[in-house]
Write a protein that holds these residues in place. Structure first.
Motif: not given
Length: 349
Positions: A238-250
């Motif tokens: 669940l935490i990893e999913s939020l990192m993927l959603a909220w930390i832009p690759a840019e």
């Protein structure tokens, strides 16, 4: 606990006991509830991500749980513990090699780690395996070779094994001084206090299913290990999913670009919160290198992120006492920086 005892407890005591026993599940439920309240779509996506990740790791988890339960039911755990009582440096090297080449992910290896420590396997050999395992496996090697190149894949494999040897050796030196004698949390493995000592060997019953007591032991170990894994991995994903959603690759690209020692150091630190996952990190690193990032920084990012990613780090936190967890993180970061620096120097040879 009897019904009379339960009824005598006040609401605060009941909530306190519930939180003490089920705090991991409650934390996951709270995250989903807050997401549903403020961002229903993200709550759905996070739940789907966690479910898909659990299904993806299920084959490794089932295998590792079965091995741990089988070892306890048959008594083979004592043989395994005895096998690890040889020359410490040889055991460290074998642990690092097994971790760097095994197909187990950072999640699937959790029950094996707990079982090995409970069997009495020295923490130095276990730490070598523990550090090397999340960085590389056969499928990751092939993917790394395809996304980056063969040289990078080989170097990453060597970095995994080297980090395992480095970490295991440091733990061995510390253990000789009397430190880290009780690595497991209370209630994990065989109870903590004796978890890191080799127990007296007992007869092995390979056909354990013919003995009702051993069948019950197998079922109990499998059940408790499954529940233990399910609650921690659900929270981790669940935490990893939020990192993927909220930390832009840019954002990662902007921080890790450039050459020299500073990008390697930054990549080591940024790899901790921004790693995402092993398969997503490879194309990101490939793109960064194409944009001018030093290959050594890419190596440091992959090594540090692999070992300290949310699932891997939470696995260590769930099993080990805080000093062991702190040492794990310190070894990961220093080893990742060294791996990045050495790979960068190799580019100039």
């Amino acid at each position: 606990m009897t019904d009379t005892t339960v009824s005598s407890l006040g609401p605060r005591s009941i909530l306190r006991n519930l939180w003490k026993d089920q705090r991991v599940w409650l934390t996951s439920a709270l995250i989903l509830a807050l997401l549903a309240l403020f961002d229903l779509q993200q709550a759905i996506e996070s739940a789907r991500f966690a479910g898909a990740a659990l299904l993806h790791t299920a084959p490794y988890l089932v295998l590792s749980i079965a091995i741990a339960a089988w070892a306890g039911a048959t008594g083979a755990d004592n043989l395994i513990a005895k096998a690890f009582t040889g020359a410490p440096l040889l055991m460290i090297a074998l642990g690092a090699l097994a971790g760097g080449l095994s197909p187990f992910c950072s999640c699937g290896v959790i029950p094996l780690i707990a079982a090995l420590l409970a069997m009495g396997v020295p923490l130095s050999a276990v730490m070598a395996f523990w550090l090397a395992s999340p960085i590389m496996d056969p499928s990751m090697f092939v993917l790394t070779m395809g996304v980056l190149d063969l040289e990078f894949a080989v170097a990453k494999t060597l970095a995994a094994i080297g980090l395992g040897v480095f970490g295991g050796t440091v733990v061995h030196v510390l253990a000789r001084g009397g430190a880290l004698s009780d690595p497991l949390r209370e209630g994990v493995g065989n109870g903590g206090c004796g978890g890191a000592r080799v127990r007296a060997p007992k007869p092995v019953a390979w056909r354990f299913w013919t003995d009702s007591e051993r069948r019950a032991r197998f079922a109990k170990t499998a059940r408790t290990t499954t529940l233990f894994l399910a609650k921690w991995l659900t929270l981790a994903f669940l935490i990893e999913s939020l990192m993927l959603a909220w930390i832009p690759a840019e954002t990662v690209t902007a921080v890790l670009g450039g050459t020299g020692l500073m990008p390697i150091a930054m990549a080591t630190l940024v790899g901790v919160p921004a790693y995402l996952n092993g398969y997503a990190a490879l194309p990101l690193v490939g793109g960064l290198i194409e944009q001018g990032m030093a290959p050594g920084a890419g190596m440091a990012f992959l090594v540090a992120g692999g070992v300290t990613s949310i699932p891997a780090a939470m696995a260590v936190w769930a099993l080990a006492r805080p000093p062991v967890f702190a040492l794990y993180i310190a070894l990961s970061l220093s080893g990742a920086f060294a791996a990045g620096l050495l790979f960068q120097l190799w580019q100039f040879v």
